[in-house]
Design a protein around this motif. Structure first.
Motif, short mmCIF file in Angstrom:
data_model
loop_
_atom_site.label_atom_id
_atom_site.label_comp_id
_atom_site.label_asym_id
_atom_site.label_seq_id
_atom_site.Cartn_x
_atom_site.Cartn_y
_atom_site.Cartn_z
N GLN A 1 -25.64 -43.72 25.85
CA GLN A 1 -26.54 -43.04 26.76
C GLN A 1 -27.32 -41.95 26.04
O GLN A 1 -26.77 -41.20 25.23
N LYS A 2 -28.61 -41.87 26.36
CA LYS A 2 -29.46 -40.86 25.74
C LYS A 2 -29.15 -39.49 26.32
O LYS A 2 -28.87 -39.37 27.52
N PRO A 3 -29.22 -38.42 25.50
CA PRO A 3 -28.98 -37.07 26.01
C PRO A 3 -29.97 -36.72 27.12
O PRO A 3 -31.15 -37.10 27.07
N LEU A 4 -29.46 -35.99 28.11
CA LEU A 4 -30.28 -35.57 29.24
C LEU A 4 -30.85 -34.18 28.99
O LEU A 4 -30.09 -33.22 28.75
N ILE A 5 -32.15 -34.08 29.03
CA ILE A 5 -32.84 -32.80 28.84
C ILE A 5 -33.45 -32.38 30.17
O ILE A 5 -34.25 -33.13 30.75
N PHE A 6 -33.05 -31.19 30.63
CA PHE A 6 -33.64 -30.68 31.87
C PHE A 6 -34.72 -29.66 31.54
O PHE A 6 -34.51 -28.76 30.72
N ILE A 7 -35.88 -29.82 32.19
CA ILE A 7 -37.03 -28.94 31.98
C ILE A 7 -37.28 -28.19 33.28
O ILE A 7 -37.41 -28.79 34.34
N THR A 8 -37.37 -26.88 33.19
CA THR A 8 -37.38 -26.04 34.41
C THR A 8 -38.74 -25.90 35.08
O THR A 8 -38.87 -25.13 36.03
N ARG A 9 -39.73 -26.61 34.62
CA ARG A 9 -41.04 -26.61 35.28
C ARG A 9 -41.71 -27.95 34.97
O ARG A 9 -41.47 -28.55 33.93
N LYS A 10 -42.56 -28.41 35.86
CA LYS A 10 -43.26 -29.68 35.64
C LYS A 10 -44.28 -29.50 34.52
O LYS A 10 -45.13 -28.61 34.57
N ILE A 11 -44.20 -30.36 33.51
CA ILE A 11 -45.14 -30.32 32.39
C ILE A 11 -45.80 -31.69 32.26
O ILE A 11 -45.28 -32.69 32.77
N PRO A 12 -46.94 -31.78 31.58
CA PRO A 12 -47.63 -33.07 31.47
C PRO A 12 -46.77 -34.15 30.80
O PRO A 12 -46.08 -33.88 29.81
N ASP A 13 -46.83 -35.35 31.34
CA ASP A 13 -46.05 -36.47 30.81
C ASP A 13 -46.39 -36.75 29.35
O ASP A 13 -45.53 -37.19 28.58
N VAL B 1 -27.82 -27.71 35.22
CA VAL B 1 -27.22 -27.35 33.93
C VAL B 1 -25.84 -27.99 33.77
O VAL B 1 -25.42 -28.29 32.64
N LYS B 2 -25.15 -28.21 34.85
CA LYS B 2 -23.83 -28.85 34.79
C LYS B 2 -23.91 -30.22 34.13
O LYS B 2 -22.96 -30.65 33.47
N ARG B 3 -25.03 -30.90 34.31
CA ARG B 3 -25.17 -32.27 33.80
C ARG B 3 -25.98 -32.35 32.51
O ARG B 3 -25.94 -33.37 31.82
N ALA B 4 -26.74 -31.30 32.20
CA ALA B 4 -27.70 -31.37 31.10
C ALA B 4 -27.05 -31.22 29.73
O ALA B 4 -26.08 -30.49 29.56
N ASP B 5 -27.64 -31.92 28.76
CA ASP B 5 -27.25 -31.77 27.35
C ASP B 5 -28.16 -30.77 26.64
O ASP B 5 -27.78 -30.17 25.65
N GLY B 6 -29.38 -30.65 27.16
CA GLY B 6 -30.34 -29.71 26.60
C GLY B 6 -31.15 -29.09 27.73
O GLY B 6 -31.35 -29.71 28.78
N LEU B 7 -31.61 -27.86 27.51
CA LEU B 7 -32.38 -27.15 28.53
C LEU B 7 -33.64 -26.60 27.91
O LEU B 7 -33.60 -25.88 26.90
N LEU B 8 -34.79 -26.95 28.48
CA LEU B 8 -36.06 -26.35 28.10
C LEU B 8 -36.47 -25.44 29.25
O LEU B 8 -36.74 -25.91 30.36
N CYS B 9 -36.48 -24.13 28.98
CA CYS B 9 -36.71 -23.18 30.07
C CYS B 9 -37.84 -22.22 29.74
O CYS B 9 -38.31 -22.12 28.61
N LEU B 10 -38.27 -21.49 30.78
CA LEU B 10 -39.33 -20.50 30.66
C LEU B 10 -38.71 -19.11 30.79
O LEU B 10 -37.54 -18.96 31.12
N ILE B 11 -39.53 -18.08 30.57
CA ILE B 11 -39.04 -16.71 30.69
C ILE B 11 -38.72 -16.34 32.13
O ILE B 11 -38.09 -15.32 32.39
N THR B 12 -39.15 -17.18 33.08
CA THR B 12 -38.86 -16.92 34.49
C THR B 12 -37.41 -17.24 34.86
O THR B 12 -36.94 -16.84 35.92
N GLU B 13 -36.71 -17.97 33.99
CA GLU B 13 -35.33 -18.35 34.28
C GLU B 13 -34.35 -17.38 33.62
O GLU B 13 -34.43 -17.14 32.41
N GLN B 14 -33.43 -16.86 34.41
CA GLN B 14 -32.38 -16.00 33.89
C GLN B 14 -31.18 -16.87 33.51
O GLN B 14 -30.43 -17.32 34.37
#
Length: 321
Positions: A2-14, A45-58
């Motif tokens: 299974q490929k690692p799951l990356i969660f991105i905290t805002r919608k970005i262009p495909d 975050v419980k499920r994610a292997d990687g997190l791409l976040c913005l400064i708006t996320e604590q």
């Protein structure tokens, strides 16, 4: 596998994530404007292997305690005061940021903010749009010269150096304060190192480009503003927390300084009813220091390249240590 799951905290262009789809599965918060609620982020975050976040996320200890598989947090910013680095390190999570790629763009905005404030550009534009322009007058909306004045840069890092290069083009005298001497800036730009207090007293334009730390929190306080020239203009393009906003408001109301240009605030966003937003001698921007299309794409690309490096067993490109 299974490929690692990356969660991105805002919608970005495909188109930005498409080159990485063979290596990762992506999930993202489906809003371009609204930040993800904290409780939703914790569940992701419980499920994610990687997190791409913005400064708006604590990304604090509470959130990190729920990270079961997280290997990397890629923060889309140079600053990282939104992340509990110590808690991340204790869990073995790599944290990266996006320096360099936004340096010139942020310096452009910083100097544009300085110019707009000094020459009262926003105020003048509103004057026309509000149909107030009835006659020409010798001192109509007269501002302050920029050329051959003294700029005082607090924080002579990459962005500070880039702002100093722009100031040099205007024939400005460059003074700076930093945690340590920047000999390269002194040699290449003719910058002069001063103590913080001396810089406040001597500069016509005080530009804040320092990160928010325990030491820098509200460093621009009542005493700092009182040391500035009455003709001084204060520019903040770093973090809102380095300023005691109530002290700044008082300094402006009491004419202890002339004006302020602000891209950042203690609590963001601010409302139009905020005292600083109500002042004609203050230019307020919605934290857009690096907001050019080219640079935002570069920042996201760097985040994804950091993530790819970590999952490929390589060192991240821009780790925070």
């Amino acid at each position: 596998m299974q490929k690692p799951l990356i969660f991105i905290t805002r919608k970005i262009p495909d188109e930005i994530i498409k080159p990485y789809e063979n290596h990762f599965q992506f999930k993202m918060w489906q809003s371009e404007d609204e930040p993800i609620p904290k409780d939703v982020l914790i569940e992701e975050v419980k499920r994610a292997d990687g997190l791409l976040c913005l400064i708006t996320e604590q990304v604090d200890e509470e959130l990190l305690q729920q990270a079961r598989h997280l290997k990397i947090i890629a923060n889309m910013a140079v600053g990282f005061d939104n992340i509990d680095i110590k808690a991340a390190n204790e869990k073995g999570i790599i944290v990266t940021n996006t320096p360099d790629v936004l340096t010139e763009t942020t310096a452009d905005l910083t100097f544009a903010l300085l110019m707009a404030t000094a020459r009262r550009i926003t105020e003048a534009s509103n004057y026309v749009k509000q149909d107030k322009w009835k006659h020409w007058a010798p001192f109509l909306l007269a501002g302050s010269d920029i050329h051959h004045k003294t700029i005082g840069i607090v924080g002579m890092g990459r962005i500070g150096e880039a702002v100093a290069r722009r100031a040099k083009g205007f024939g400005m005298e460059i003074k700076y304060h930093n945690r340590s001497r920047n000999e390269q800036a002194e040699a290449e730009l003719g910058a002069t190192y001063l103590s913080f207090d001396a810089l406040l007293r001597e500069a016509d334009y005080i530009v804040s480009l320092i990160p928010l730390t325990d030491e820098s929190k509200e460093i621009f306080n009542e005493q700092a503003f009182q040391k500035m020239k009455r003709s001084a203009i204060f520019i903040n393009a770093s973090r809102g927390g380095v300023v005691d906003e109530q002290a700044l408001i008082r300094a402006l109301k009491n004419e202890e300084i002339t004006a302020a240009g602000l891209d950042v605030f203690t609590e963001e966003p601010i409302a139009s009813t905020h005292p600083l937003a109500q002042m004609e001698n203050v230019v307020c921007l919605p934290h857009i220091g690096s907001a050019s299309m080219e640079t935002r794409y570069k920042m996201l690309s760097l985040c994804l390249r950091n993530i790819q490096a970590v999952f490929s067993g390589e060192k991240p490109i821009t780790p925070i240590t």
